[in-house]
Design a protein around this motif. Structure first.
Motif, mmCIF file in Angstrom:
data_model
loop_
_atom_site.group_PDB
_atom_site.id
_atom_site.type_symbol
_atom_site.label_atom_id
_atom_site.label_comp_id
_atom_site.label_asym_id
_atom_site.label_seq_id
_atom_site.Cartn_x
_atom_site.Cartn_y
_atom_site.Cartn_z
ATOM 1 N N ARG A 53 6.534 7.405 20.049
ATOM 2 C CA ARG A 53 7.351 7.971 21.121
ATOM 3 C C ARG A 53 8.323 9.014 20.581
ATOM 4 N NH1 ARG A 53 11.270 4.590 25.269
ATOM 5 N NH2 ARG A 53 11.914 6.379 26.521
ATOM 6 N N MET A 54 8.331 10.167 21.244
ATOM 7 C CA MET A 54 9.209 11.253 20.828
ATOM 8 C C MET A 54 10.672 10.888 21.099
ATOM 9 S SD MET A 54 9.201 15.279 22.013
ATOM 10 C CE MET A 54 7.559 15.596 21.392
ATOM 11 N N ARG A 55 11.512 11.175 20.137
ATOM 12 C CA ARG A 55 12.951 10.973 20.289
ATOM 13 C C ARG A 55 13.608 12.315 20.606
ATOM 14 N NH1 ARG A 55 14.668 9.837 15.178
ATOM 15 N NH2 ARG A 55 12.652 10.482 14.379
ATOM 16 N N ALA A 56 14.903 12.272 20.861
ATOM 17 C CA ALA A 56 15.637 13.501 21.168
ATOM 18 C C ALA A 56 16.972 13.486 20.450
ATOM 19 C CB ALA A 56 15.853 13.637 22.667
ATOM 20 N N VAL A 57 17.421 14.662 20.047
ATOM 21 C CA VAL A 57 18.749 14.772 19.442
ATOM 22 C C VAL A 57 19.803 14.568 20.529
ATOM 23 C CG1 VAL A 57 17.938 16.329 17.632
ATOM 24 C CG2 VAL A 57 18.819 17.278 19.771
ATOM 25 N N PRO A 58 21.023 14.197 20.147
ATOM 26 C CA PRO A 58 22.096 14.085 21.148
ATOM 27 C C PRO A 58 22.259 15.385 21.933
ATOM 28 C CG PRO A 58 22.791 13.128 19.061
ATOM 29 C CD PRO A 58 21.468 13.795 18.804
ATOM 30 N N GLY A 59 22.430 15.249 23.222
ATOM 31 C CA GLY A 59 22.533 16.416 24.094
ATOM 32 C C GLY A 59 21.245 16.710 24.822
ATOM 33 N N LEU A 60 20.135 16.157 24.323
ATOM 34 C CA LEU A 60 18.852 16.330 25.008
ATOM 35 C C LEU A 60 18.365 15.007 25.593
ATOM 36 C CD1 LEU A 60 16.888 18.816 22.711
ATOM 37 C CD2 LEU A 60 17.886 19.232 24.960
ATOM 38 N N GLN A 61 19.265 14.060 25.711
ATOM 39 C CA GLN A 61 18.904 12.783 26.318
ATOM 40 C C GLN A 61 19.271 12.747 27.792
ATOM 41 O OE1 GLN A 61 21.270 10.599 23.605
ATOM 42 N NE2 GLN A 61 19.687 10.459 22.034
ATOM 43 N N ASP A 62 19.985 13.771 28.261
ATOM 44 C CA ASP A 62 20.381 13.849 29.660
ATOM 45 C C ASP A 62 19.298 14.529 30.480
ATOM 46 O OD1 ASP A 62 23.076 12.778 29.342
ATOM 47 O OD2 ASP A 62 23.470 14.618 28.222
ATOM 48 N N LEU A 63 19.349 14.289 31.782
ATOM 49 C CA LEU A 63 18.356 14.881 32.681
ATOM 50 C C LEU A 63 18.650 16.341 33.000
ATOM 51 C CD1 LEU A 63 17.876 11.998 35.285
ATOM 52 C CD2 LEU A 63 16.430 12.555 33.339
ATOM 53 N N PRO A 78 24.594 22.324 37.210
ATOM 54 C CA PRO A 78 24.859 21.310 38.236
ATOM 55 C C PRO A 78 23.728 21.233 39.253
ATOM 56 C CG PRO A 78 26.200 23.259 38.616
ATOM 57 C CD PRO A 78 25.518 23.452 37.295
ATOM 58 N N TYR A 79 23.351 20.016 39.587
ATOM 59 C CA TYR A 79 22.325 19.724 40.592
ATOM 60 C C TYR A 79 20.932 20.210 40.188
ATOM 61 C CZ TYR A 79 26.703 19.369 43.183
ATOM 62 O OH TYR A 79 27.980 19.061 43.569
ATOM 63 N N GLU A 80 20.712 20.445 38.898
ATOM 64 C CA GLU A 80 19.403 20.893 38.409
ATOM 65 C C GLU A 80 18.987 19.943 37.277
ATOM 66 O OE1 GLU A 80 18.044 23.373 40.048
ATOM 67 O OE2 GLU A 80 19.843 24.134 41.053
ATOM 68 N N GLU A 81 17.896 19.176 37.476
ATOM 69 C CA GLU A 81 17.517 18.140 36.517
ATOM 70 C C GLU A 81 16.014 18.109 36.295
ATOM 71 O OE1 GLU A 81 18.905 14.442 38.107
ATOM 72 O OE2 GLU A 81 21.012 14.842 37.625
ATOM 73 N N TRP A 82 15.625 17.583 35.147
ATOM 74 C CA TRP A 82 14.236 17.219 34.896
ATOM 75 C C TRP A 82 13.948 15.924 35.653
ATOM 76 C CZ3 TRP A 82 12.047 21.267 33.014
ATOM 77 C CH2 TRP A 82 12.690 22.073 32.076
ATOM 78 N N ILE A 83 12.698 15.652 35.930
ATOM 79 C CA ILE A 83 12.356 14.446 36.686
ATOM 80 C C ILE A 83 12.488 13.184 35.839
ATOM 81 C CG2 ILE A 83 10.842 15.647 38.309
ATOM 82 C CD1 ILE A 83 8.460 14.661 36.659
ATOM 83 N N ALA A 84 12.609 13.330 34.530
ATOM 84 C CA ALA A 84 12.796 12.211 33.607
ATOM 85 C C ALA A 84 13.439 12.787 32.351
ATOM 86 C CB ALA A 84 11.451 11.556 33.284
ATOM 87 N N PRO A 85 13.924 11.950 31.425
ATOM 88 C CA PRO A 85 14.475 12.499 30.182
ATOM 89 C C PRO A 85 13.483 13.454 29.524
ATOM 90 C CG PRO A 85 14.967 10.173 30.333
ATOM 91 C CD PRO A 85 14.052 10.491 31.487
ATOM 92 N N VAL A 126 15.388 21.113 20.315
ATOM 93 C CA VAL A 126 15.923 22.221 21.121
ATOM 94 C C VAL A 126 15.129 22.294 22.419
ATOM 95 C CG1 VAL A 126 16.305 24.713 21.272
ATOM 96 C CG2 VAL A 126 16.594 23.553 19.073
ATOM 97 N N LEU A 127 15.822 22.427 23.529
ATOM 98 C CA LEU A 127 15.214 22.755 24.826
ATOM 99 C C LEU A 127 16.333 23.311 25.694
ATOM 100 C CD1 LEU A 127 12.642 22.741 26.557
ATOM 101 C CD2 LEU A 127 13.403 20.549 27.491
ATOM 102 N N GLU A 128 16.383 24.634 25.796
ATOM 103 C CA GLU A 128 17.532 25.252 26.458
ATOM 104 C C GLU A 128 17.198 26.666 26.898
ATOM 105 O OE1 GLU A 128 19.852 24.708 23.043
ATOM 106 O OE2 GLU A 128 19.462 26.690 22.192
ATOM 107 N N SER A 129 17.952 27.135 27.869
ATOM 108 C CA SER A 129 17.896 28.549 28.240
ATOM 109 C C SER A 129 19.070 29.253 27.564
ATOM 110 C CB SER A 129 17.963 28.716 29.768
ATOM 111 O OG SER A 129 19.187 28.216 30.275
ATOM 112 N N VAL A 130 18.829 30.482 27.144
ATOM 113 C CA VAL A 130 19.862 31.267 26.461
ATOM 114 C C VAL A 130 19.957 32.611 27.178
ATOM 115 C CG1 VAL A 130 20.714 32.038 24.219
ATOM 116 C CG2 VAL A 130 19.082 30.147 24.325
ATOM 117 N N PRO A 131 20.694 32.665 28.294
ATOM 118 C CA PRO A 131 20.719 33.901 29.094
ATOM 119 C C PRO A 131 21.173 35.124 28.319
ATOM 120 C CG PRO A 131 21.650 32.065 30.328
ATOM 121 C CD PRO A 131 21.446 31.582 28.927
ATOM 122 N N GLN A 132 22.153 34.973 27.416
ATOM 123 C CA GLN A 132 22.649 36.135 26.684
ATOM 124 C C GLN A 132 21.599 36.722 25.741
ATOM 125 O OE1 GLN A 132 23.927 33.100 26.614
ATOM 126 N NE2 GLN A 132 24.210 32.361 24.526
ATOM 127 N N ALA A 133 20.618 35.917 25.344
ATOM 128 C CA ALA A 133 19.525 36.412 24.507
ATOM 129 C C ALA A 133 18.288 36.757 25.330
ATOM 130 C CB ALA A 133 19.171 35.372 23.441
#
Length: 198
Positions: A53-63, A78-85, A126-133
């Protein structure tokens, strides 16, 4: 007496409403399931891979969908989530991705009774959007092992990453889509780095 109370009730309730002042904003939820463009059948005698099972670093455990700010900090939309971790979604998607890649006879989960030739342990880093880049980013750290009778022998440690373009002023659905595409490219990078014969 009872009639007077009933007549006064609307006036009394008007001054002490229990309804919230702000409207209810529904939460939008997104799938995270990048898929290979093609499926390849594994050759006869291909190894069986046990994917833990894949683990996640702190900060990527939230929805919540994570976005990097220009100051280097992170925020959740706000109000934007994945359907599961996200690590759970990425775990299932990676298993399907590797199964369809033609390098393994089967990709099985922990708890199976099947004999596995190789074991893959992974972590979503890592799983994130980086608008400035102008991009979304995903990265995975992994260890490929061969389990022997009394020990595990490490075959290779892997760092895989992927990115995808993000439109200017991207909406949350566009950010989620870009992160999914970036994760798929991280899967492809991870697969290419696996020290196995093709």
């Amino acid at each position: 007496m009872n009639r007077r109370l009933l007549l006064a009730a609307p006036v009394l309730l008007a001054g002490c409403s229990i309804l919230p002042d702000r409207p209810n904003v529904p939460v939008r939820r997104y799938a995270l399931a990048p898929r290979r463009p093609t499926t390849i059948n594994a050759p006869r005698g291909a190894p069986v891979l046990l994917q833990r099972r894949m683990r996640a670093v702190p900060g990527l455990q939230d929805l919540g969908l994570r976005r990097a700010r220009p100051d280097g900090a992170y925020e959740f939309l706000p109000y934007e989530e994945w359907i599961a971790p996200p690590a759970d979604l990425a775990d299932a998607a990676l298993r399907a991705w590797l199964q369809a890649g033609g390098r393994f006879a089967a990709v099985v989960q922990a708890g199976t009774r099947a004999d596995a030739d190789l074991v893959l342990e992974s972590q979503l880093t890592v799983l994130e959007s980086v608008p400035q880049a102008g991009e979304a980013r995903a990265a995975i750290a992994a260890v490929l092992m061969r389990e022997e009778r009394l020990s595990s022998r490490i075959i290779g440690t892997l760092e895989a990453s992927g990115s995808a373009p993000l439109p200017a002023n991207a909406t949350p659905p566009q950010q989620a889509q870009a992160m999914e595409l970036a994760l798929g490219r991280a899967f492809a990078d991870l697969e290419a780095r696996l020290p196995l014969p093709r």
